[in-house]
Motif scaffolding. Structure first.
Motif, PDB file in Angstrom:
ATOM      1  N   VAL A 241      -7.557   6.398  -6.623  1.00  0.00           N
ATOM      2  CA  VAL A 241      -6.997   5.141  -6.142  1.00  0.00           C
ATOM      3  C   VAL A 241      -6.827   4.170  -7.297  1.00  0.00           C
ATOM      4  O   VAL A 241      -7.603   4.174  -8.257  1.00  0.00           O
TER       5      VAL A 241
ATOM      6  N   VAL B  62       0.855  -1.183   0.000  1.00  0.00           N
ATOM      7  CA  VAL B  62       0.000   0.000   0.000  1.00  0.00           C
ATOM      8  C   VAL B  62       0.890   1.231   0.000  1.00  0.00           C
ATOM      9  O   VAL B  62       1.750   1.382   0.879  1.00  0.00           O
TER      10      VAL B  62
ATOM     11  N   LEU C  85      -9.597  11.458  -3.359  1.00  0.00           N
ATOM     12  CA  LEU C  85      -8.455  10.618  -3.721  1.00  0.00           C
ATOM     13  C   LEU C  85      -8.685   9.984  -5.087  1.00  0.00           C
ATOM     14  O   LEU C  85      -9.814   9.740  -5.495  1.00  0.00           O
TER      15      LEU C  85
ATOM     16  N   SER D  93      -2.038  -1.275  -3.690  1.00  0.00           N
ATOM     17  CA  SER D  93      -2.959  -0.156  -3.524  1.00  0.00           C
ATOM     18  C   SER D  93      -2.148   1.125  -3.662  1.00  0.00           C
ATOM     19  O   SER D  93      -1.189   1.334  -2.917  1.00  0.00           O
ATOM     20  N   GLU D  94      -2.517   1.942  -4.636  1.00  0.00           N
ATOM     21  CA  GLU D  94      -1.864   3.243  -4.852  1.00  0.00           C
ATOM     22  C   GLU D  94      -2.898   4.321  -4.583  1.00  0.00           C
ATOM     23  O   GLU D  94      -3.916   4.398  -5.283  1.00  0.00           O
ATOM     24  N   ILE D  95      -2.651   5.140  -3.578  1.00  0.00           N
ATOM     25  CA  ILE D  95      -3.607   6.169  -3.176  1.00  0.00           C
ATOM     26  C   ILE D  95      -2.961   7.530  -3.388  1.00  0.00           C
ATOM     27  O   ILE D  95      -1.903   7.822  -2.823  1.00  0.00           O
ATOM     28  N   ARG D  96      -3.604   8.354  -4.224  1.00  0.00           N
ATOM     29  CA  ARG D  96      -3.065   9.685  -4.522  1.00  0.00           C
ATOM     30  C   ARG D  96      -4.054  10.744  -4.043  1.00  0.00           C
ATOM     31  O   ARG D  96      -5.220  10.751  -4.452  1.00  0.00           O
TER      32      ARG D  96
ATOM     33  N   SER E 122       0.486   5.362   0.054  1.00  0.00           N
ATOM     34  CA  SER E 122      -0.491   6.419   0.278  1.00  0.00           C
ATOM     35  C   SER E 122       0.242   7.688   0.690  1.00  0.00           C
ATOM     36  O   SER E 122       1.445   7.644   0.987  1.00  0.00           O
TER      37      SER E 122
END
Length: 138
Positions: A108, A41, A106, A124-127, A43
């Protein structure tokens, strides 16, 4: 794979996101039924590898506030036993009985893999696109 198989896979993966949102919101569920054991993950609040570390981070983030995760514009692309998911996510942070005091928008991205027990998120890429209030520390 036939069209029905693809639809069933897409439905399972969409349910996976629903279970993720409910778990992140403290509504129960088993994170091992959402994330792969070796999940990664990324984030704005850090990078976490492995299911145990992700669970530790999420459980340690509770500062007496609650949150509500909303997914929208979900796009699921399935290719055999792998999938890529893109979505927008809004998160509202609030104290019970009060309106939100912080919120964020976000983008995602997830990868998922078919495992013997079902689909699991592997990355999981959370921007962060925007935030109202302060970003809590990790």
């Amino acid at each position: 794979m036939n069209d029905l198989g693809k639809l069933l896979d897409r439905n399972e993966i969409a349910d996976l996101l629903t279970r993720l949102g409910r778990w992140l919101d403290g509504q129960g569920g088993d994170p091992a039924a959402i994330y792969d054991e070796d999940v990664l993950v990324r984030s704005p609040r850090g990078e976490f590898r492995g299911l145990a570390r992700v669970v530790e981070f999420v459980q340690g983030s509770d500062q007496g506030e609650r949150c509500q995760h909303l997914f929208t514009d979900v796009l699921i692309e399935v290719a055999g036993d792998a999938a890529v998911v893109h979505a927008n996510q809004m998160v509202h942070f609030y104290q019970p009985g009060q309106p939100p005091h912080r919120g964020s928008g976000l983008r995602v991205g997830y990868t998922a893999a078919r495992r013997p027990a079902g689909w699991r998120l592997t990355t999981s890429e959370i921007r962060l696109e925007w935030i109202i209030g302060e970003l809590p520390s990790a």
